[in-house]
Design a protein around this motif. Structure first.
Motif, PDB file in Angstrom:
ATOM      1  N   ARG A  15       0.779  -0.935  -0.093  1.00  0.00           N
ATOM      2  CA  ARG A  15      -0.089   0.143   0.156  1.00  0.00           C
ATOM      3  C   ARG A  15       0.893   1.413   0.009  1.00  0.00           C
ATOM      4  N   THR A  16       2.169   1.080   0.431  1.00  0.00           N
ATOM      5  CA  THR A  16       2.891   2.333   0.550  1.00  0.00           C
ATOM      6  C   THR A  16       3.522   2.586  -0.758  1.00  0.00           C
ATOM      7  N   LEU A  17       3.657   1.710  -1.674  1.00  0.00           N
ATOM      8  CA  LEU A  17       4.306   1.942  -3.136  1.00  0.00           C
ATOM      9  C   LEU A  17       3.288   2.323  -4.298  1.00  0.00           C
ATOM     10  N   GLY A  18       2.558   3.000  -3.960  1.00  0.00           N
ATOM     11  CA  GLY A  18       1.494   3.508  -4.926  1.00  0.00           C
ATOM     12  C   GLY A  18       1.667   4.869  -5.787  1.00  0.00           C
ATOM     13  N   SER A  19       2.897   5.223  -5.724  1.00  0.00           N
ATOM     14  CA  SER A  19       3.271   6.315  -6.213  1.00  0.00           C
ATOM     15  C   SER A  19       3.532   6.180  -7.877  1.00  0.00           C
ATOM     16  N   PRO A  20       3.518   7.172  -8.729  1.00  0.00           N
ATOM     17  CA  PRO A  20       3.728   6.887 -10.119  1.00  0.00           C
ATOM     18  C   PRO A  20       4.956   6.344 -10.409  1.00  0.00           C
ATOM     19  N   MET A  21       6.038   6.785  -9.659  1.00  0.00           N
ATOM     20  CA  MET A  21       7.419   6.011  -9.651  1.00  0.00           C
ATOM     21  C   MET A  21       7.341   4.439  -9.703  1.00  0.00           C
ATOM     22  N   TYR A  22       6.651   4.060  -8.742  1.00  0.00           N
ATOM     23  CA  TYR A  22       6.567   2.551  -8.628  1.00  0.00           C
ATOM     24  C   TYR A  22       5.796   2.058  -9.605  1.00  0.00           C
ATOM     25  N   PHE A  23       4.651   2.745 -10.124  1.00  0.00           N
ATOM     26  CA  PHE A  23       3.899   2.380 -11.099  1.00  0.00           C
ATOM     27  C   PHE A  23       4.944   2.093 -12.176  1.00  0.00           C
ATOM     28  N   PHE A  24       5.770   2.806 -12.732  1.00  0.00           N
ATOM     29  CA  PHE A  24       6.584   2.843 -13.879  1.00  0.00           C
ATOM     30  C   PHE A  24       7.594   1.651 -13.582  1.00  0.00           C
ATOM     31  N   LEU A  25       8.214   1.692 -12.299  1.00  0.00           N
ATOM     32  CA  LEU A  25       9.143   0.599 -11.965  1.00  0.00           C
ATOM     33  C   LEU A  25       8.602  -0.901 -12.124  1.00  0.00           C
ATOM     34  N   PHE A  26       7.438  -1.002 -11.799  1.00  0.00           N
ATOM     35  CA  PHE A  26       6.619  -2.263 -12.219  1.00  0.00           C
ATOM     36  C   PHE A  26       6.490  -2.634 -13.344  1.00  0.00           C
ATOM     37  N   HIS A  27       6.324  -1.693 -13.971  1.00  0.00           N
ATOM     38  CA  HIS A  27       6.473  -1.813 -15.976  1.00  0.00           C
ATOM     39  C   HIS A  27       7.920  -2.230 -16.198  1.00  0.00           C
ATOM     40  N   LEU A  28       8.778  -1.311 -15.642  1.00  0.00           N
ATOM     41  CA  LEU A  28      10.260  -1.701 -15.906  1.00  0.00           C
ATOM     42  C   LEU A  28      10.639  -3.126 -15.716  1.00  0.00           C
ATOM     43  N   SER A  29      10.448  -3.586 -14.575  1.00  0.00           N
ATOM     44  CA  SER A  29      10.573  -4.989 -13.955  1.00  0.00           C
ATOM     45  C   SER A  29      10.001  -5.870 -14.994  1.00  0.00           C
ATOM     46  N   LEU A  30       8.445  -5.669 -15.488  1.00  0.00           N
ATOM     47  CA  LEU A  30       7.877  -6.595 -16.204  1.00  0.00           C
ATOM     48  C   LEU A  30       8.827  -6.734 -17.692  1.00  0.00           C
ATOM     49  N   SER A  31       9.186  -5.593 -18.140  1.00  0.00           N
ATOM     50  CA  SER A  31       9.701  -5.657 -19.488  1.00  0.00           C
ATOM     51  C   SER A  31      11.142  -6.298 -19.299  1.00  0.00           C
ATOM     52  N   TYR A  62      17.332  -0.948  -7.870  1.00  0.00           N
ATOM     53  CA  TYR A  62      16.179  -0.444  -7.430  1.00  0.00           C
ATOM     54  C   TYR A  62      15.892  -0.730  -6.110  1.00  0.00           C
ATOM     55  N   THR A  63      16.255  -1.901  -5.406  1.00  0.00           N
ATOM     56  CA  THR A  63      16.093  -2.332  -4.071  1.00  0.00           C
ATOM     57  C   THR A  63      17.213  -1.859  -3.020  1.00  0.00           C
ATOM     58  N   LEU A  64      18.496  -2.002  -3.353  1.00  0.00           N
ATOM     59  CA  LEU A  64      19.525  -1.865  -2.538  1.00  0.00           C
ATOM     60  C   LEU A  64      19.782  -0.360  -2.325  1.00  0.00           C
ATOM     61  N   ARG A  65      19.158   0.699  -3.363  1.00  0.00           N
ATOM     62  CA  ARG A  65      19.487   1.950  -3.261  1.00  0.00           C
ATOM     63  C   ARG A  65      17.883   2.668  -3.052  1.00  0.00           C
ATOM     64  N   ASN A  66      16.927   1.858  -2.493  1.00  0.00           N
ATOM     65  CA  ASN A  66      15.525   2.443  -2.435  1.00  0.00           C
ATOM     66  C   ASN A  66      14.946   1.872  -0.963  1.00  0.00           C
ATOM     67  N   ALA A  67      15.016   2.482   0.085  1.00  0.00           N
ATOM     68  CA  ALA A  67      14.599   2.284   1.390  1.00  0.00           C
ATOM     69  C   ALA A  67      13.064   1.911   1.379  1.00  0.00           C
ATOM     70  N   GLU A  68      12.256   2.637   0.514  1.00  0.00           N
ATOM     71  CA  GLU A  68      10.969   2.225   0.674  1.00  0.00           C
ATOM     72  C   GLU A  68      10.658   0.942   0.195  1.00  0.00           C
ATOM     73  N   VAL A  69      11.313   0.504  -1.050  1.00  0.00           N
ATOM     74  CA  VAL A  69      11.268  -0.786  -1.447  1.00  0.00           C
ATOM     75  C   VAL A  69      11.826  -1.873  -0.683  1.00  0.00           C
ATOM     76  N   LYS A  70      12.694  -1.696   0.086  1.00  0.00           N
ATOM     77  CA  LYS A  70      13.448  -2.599   1.014  1.00  0.00           C
ATOM     78  C   LYS A  70      12.462  -2.711   2.147  1.00  0.00           C
ATOM     79  N   ASN A  71      11.813  -1.644   2.789  1.00  0.00           N
ATOM     80  CA  ASN A  71      10.994  -1.677   3.789  1.00  0.00           C
ATOM     81  C   ASN A  71       9.641  -2.490   3.385  1.00  0.00           C
ATOM     82  N   ALA A  72       9.152  -2.240   2.164  1.00  0.00           N
ATOM     83  CA  ALA A  72       7.958  -2.895   1.564  1.00  0.00           C
ATOM     84  C   ALA A  72       8.046  -4.595   1.556  1.00  0.00           C
ATOM     85  N   MET A  73       9.404  -4.907   1.143  1.00  0.00           N
ATOM     86  CA  MET A  73       9.785  -6.132   0.881  1.00  0.00           C
ATOM     87  C   MET A  73       9.976  -6.814   2.364  1.00  0.00           C
TER      88      MET A  73
END
Length: 310
Positions: free
Chosen positions: A51-67, A285-296
């Protein structure tokens, strides 16, 4: 298509013909591919469930990981299997399919990186209007345009490939099908096709790289007006993106902006952007991003608690 071509299958030489080195290639790139799948799958699941990763940045990161996942999958499985085969072959139709999927997801990754740079520009340079400009509807439209644009680019590659007559030889000195090594096998003048290749793939890589680097120069220049804490957070995000951009675009520009001549280093450079970058992206994107690490961590903890209750 069959009227122009006497060739129905191609032989892929791969990275090496040495049996021992082929075993090393198999084990190494199997680990690379599994690491790519695992890393990008974790990002996809984390962003989708958090629920904390709902910003546009993570929306684009989702599609980057998918691609990234699809891009690597278009090359790696066949490369890994071919390392166990003495004479690796690929049919003409499978070759066309690989060219389409490789260029489709590669181009999609380029467009997503551009969207991520645009997102960072709006977030840092126009913070008060960020959620208004980068609302969910705008993000969905931008991603849809990226998918359509990638499809158009890939169809252009297929059109150029089908315009080439192949009457032998059929040995591709590479580990996957791409238009550039196929130019060396065509029994016709390929000057115009090569010119179109450079103006298509080469231009997309070069122009996109210049646009991205220019946008990040503007972003970094604007950070001088931010607080020390805000500047540190923005720098961390932007540096991550710049690292990804340089690692992906550097090899691509080298391959696609020159005439159809082959160098001994081409295959290893191709390994870097076809298998290396999709593996490294999740780490950056995980090692340099505290929000992603906390969500994981929250996702992992929630799953452990659920398992204990069972």
């Amino acid at each position: 298509m069959q009227l122009k071509n006497n060739v129905t299958t191609f032989i892929l030489l791969g990275l090496t013909q040495d049996p021992l080195k082929k075993k090393i290639v198999f084990s190494t790139f199997l680990l690379f591919y599994l690491g790519t799948l695992l890393g990008n799958f974790l990002i996809l699941v984390t962003i989708k469930t958090s629920r904390t990763l709902g910003s546009p940045m993570y929306f684009f990161l989702f599609h980057l990981s998918l691609s990234d996942t699809c891009f690597s999958t278009s090359i790696a499985p066949r490369m890994i299997v071919d390392a166990l085969i003495k004479n690796a072959t690929i049919s003409f139709n499978e070759c066309i399919t690989q060219i389409f999927s490789f260029h489709f997801f590669g181009c999609l990754e380029i467009f997503i990186l551009i969207l991520m740079a645009a997102d960072r520009y709006v977030a840092i340079c126009k913070p008060l209007h960020y959620m208004t400009i980068m609302n969910r509807r705008v993000c969905n439209v931008l991603v849809a345009i990226a998918w359509v644009g990638s499809c158009i680019h890939s169809l252009a590659q297929i059109f150029l490939t089908l315009s080439l007559p192949f009457c032998g030889p059929n040995i591709i000195d590479h580990y996957f099908c791409d238009l550039q090594p196929l130019l060396n096998l065509a029994c016709a003048d390929t000057y115009m096709v090569n010119l179109l290749l450079v103006s298509n793939s080469g231009a997309i890589c070069s122009i996109s790289f210049v646009m991205l680097m220019f946008s990040y120069v503007i972003i970094l220049h604007s950070l001088r007006n931010h607080s020390a804490e805000g500047r540190k957070k923005a720098l961390s995000t932007c540096i991550s993106h710049i690292i990804v951009v340089i690692m992906f675009f550097g090899p691509c520009i080298f391959i696609y902006t020159r005439p159809a001549t082959t160098f001994p280093m081409d295959k290893m450079i191709a390994v870097f952007y076809t298998l290396g970058t999709p593996l490294i992206n999740p780490l950056i994107y995980t090692l340099r991003n505290a929000e992603v690490k906390n969500a994981m961590k929250k996702l992992w903890t929630r799953n452990l608690i659920t398992d204990d209750k069972k």
